[in-house]
Design a protein around this motif. Structure first.
Motif, mmCIF file in Angstrom:
data_model
loop_
_atom_site.group_PDB
_atom_site.id
_atom_site.type_symbol
_atom_site.label_atom_id
_atom_site.label_comp_id
_atom_site.label_asym_id
_atom_site.label_seq_id
_atom_site.Cartn_x
_atom_site.Cartn_y
_atom_site.Cartn_z
ATOM 1 N N ILE A 77 22.997 12.572 -61.409
ATOM 2 C CA ILE A 77 22.439 13.478 -60.392
ATOM 3 C C ILE A 77 22.771 14.923 -60.749
ATOM 4 O O ILE A 77 21.905 15.801 -60.715
ATOM 5 C CB ILE A 77 22.974 13.121 -58.988
ATOM 6 N N ASN A 78 24.031 15.174 -61.112
ATOM 7 C CA ASN A 78 24.461 16.525 -61.459
ATOM 8 C C ASN A 78 23.746 17.058 -62.693
ATOM 9 O O ASN A 78 23.518 18.262 -62.810
ATOM 10 C CB ASN A 78 25.967 16.574 -61.660
ATOM 11 N N LEU A 121 21.353 4.013 -59.246
ATOM 12 C CA LEU A 121 21.730 3.803 -57.854
ATOM 13 C C LEU A 121 21.142 2.489 -57.320
ATOM 14 O O LEU A 121 21.826 1.728 -56.623
ATOM 15 C CB LEU A 121 21.262 4.991 -57.009
ATOM 16 N N LYS A 141 22.903 12.632 -51.736
ATOM 17 C CA LYS A 141 23.009 13.688 -52.753
ATOM 18 C C LYS A 141 21.773 13.694 -53.650
ATOM 19 O O LYS A 141 21.251 14.755 -54.001
ATOM 20 C CB LYS A 141 24.278 13.490 -53.578
ATOM 21 N N LEU A 142 21.302 12.512 -53.993
ATOM 22 C CA LEU A 142 20.096 12.411 -54.826
ATOM 23 C C LEU A 142 18.887 12.990 -54.096
ATOM 24 O O LEU A 142 18.106 13.754 -54.687
ATOM 25 C CB LEU A 142 19.848 10.948 -55.216
ATOM 26 N N SER A 156 29.745 4.322 -60.145
ATOM 27 C CA SER A 156 29.241 5.294 -59.167
ATOM 28 C C SER A 156 29.475 6.720 -59.659
ATOM 29 O O SER A 156 28.659 7.615 -59.391
ATOM 30 C CB SER A 156 29.852 5.062 -57.793
ATOM 31 N N ALA A 157 30.538 6.943 -60.425
ATOM 32 C CA ALA A 157 30.762 8.266 -61.039
ATOM 33 C C ALA A 157 29.670 8.566 -62.060
ATOM 34 O O ALA A 157 29.222 9.716 -62.189
ATOM 35 C CB ALA A 157 32.141 8.319 -61.682
ATOM 36 N N GLU A 192 26.645 9.704 -60.145
ATOM 37 C CA GLU A 192 26.817 11.097 -59.701
ATOM 38 C C GLU A 192 26.632 12.072 -60.867
ATOM 39 O O GLU A 192 26.026 13.133 -60.708
ATOM 40 C CB GLU A 192 28.192 11.284 -59.066
ATOM 41 N N ARG A 193 27.106 11.700 -62.033
ATOM 42 C CA ARG A 193 26.928 12.538 -63.222
ATOM 43 C C ARG A 193 25.444 12.694 -63.552
ATOM 44 O O ARG A 193 24.980 13.785 -63.900
ATOM 45 C CB ARG A 193 27.699 11.918 -64.397
ATOM 46 N N GLN A 230 19.163 16.739 -54.057
ATOM 47 C CA GLN A 230 18.877 17.302 -55.384
ATOM 48 C C GLN A 230 17.368 17.282 -55.663
ATOM 49 O O GLN A 230 16.831 18.218 -56.257
ATOM 50 C CB GLN A 230 19.641 16.535 -56.467
ATOM 51 N N LEU A 243 25.788 8.936 -52.295
ATOM 52 C CA LEU A 243 25.069 9.254 -53.529
ATOM 53 C C LEU A 243 23.565 9.321 -53.282
ATOM 54 O O LEU A 243 22.871 10.169 -53.849
ATOM 55 C CB LEU A 243 25.390 8.226 -54.618
ATOM 56 N N ALA A 287 19.079 8.567 -62.320
ATOM 57 C CA ALA A 287 20.053 8.389 -61.245
ATOM 58 C C ALA A 287 19.525 7.415 -60.194
ATOM 59 O O ALA A 287 20.278 6.581 -59.682
ATOM 60 C CB ALA A 287 20.380 9.736 -60.608
#
Length: 177
Positions: free
Chosen positions: A116-117, A128, A147-148, A109-110, A113-114, A151, A144, A124
């Motif tokens: 996405i960032n 996901l 957040k996606l 999951s990290a 997130e990376r 973004q 997540l 992503a």
């Protein structure tokens, strides 16, 4: 007359040979239907069992290698999550695959997130979806996903702003960037 006398024994030989061939064919079919088919089925069944076992073990080995190389959810087609999920398709009760998926979830999951960032939004989304295939009810995946989506909205607004600037420059007669 001698030609008719000599053709009669030839006909008998032909009839006897035909009967022997027919009996051999019928015997072969009978053996295949009753004795040989069971033996062949048992051989095919044991090959299928060993093929499933070796397929699972091969996938587990590939997944373990991917974990060691930190390929949890990427690249597509060659990552630990896809290998472990394939194991679970072959053997839904496989404890090793289930445990590894649970253990690697925080790091995977990290990785999402990376992505996405880094603004790799399509990647992503794929990652996901892969995690959701394993655990669709996890709240981290919901976060997540939010957040996606956020973004993506930011990216759409940035693209619209760039398009507005280009359109304003073109209507003013200035050079486009």
């Amino acid at each position: 007359m001698s030609s008719t006398v000599s053709s009669a024994p030839n006909r008998r030989v032909l009839v006897v040979a035909s009967l022997v061939a027919a009996i051999a064919v019928v015997g072969g079919v009978f053996w295949w239907l009753h004795g040989g088919k069971a033996t062949a089925s048992a051989a095919v069944g044991s090959q299928a069992d060993s093929k499933d076992d070796s397929g699972v073990s091969i996938l587990l080995d590939l997944a373990q290698t991917a974990v060691k190389e930190k390929r949890l959810v990427a690249p597509a087609g060659s990552n630990a999550y896809e290998f472990y999920l394939s194991v679970l398709q072959l053997d839904p009760q496989n404890k090793a695959a289930q445990e590894q998926l649970h253990e690697s979830f925080p790091a995977a999951s990290a990785d999402v997130e990376r992505s996405i960032n880094d603004n790799s939004l399509d990647e992503a989304q794929r990652e996901l979806s892969l995690l959701r295939e394993f655990d669709s009810t996890n709240y981290i995946l919901s976060l997540l996903g939010g957040k996606l989506d956020a973004q993506r909205q930011i990216q759409i607004r940035q693209d619209e702003a760039r398009a507005a600037v280009i359109q304003a420059q073109q209507s003013a007669g200035g050079p486009a960037q």
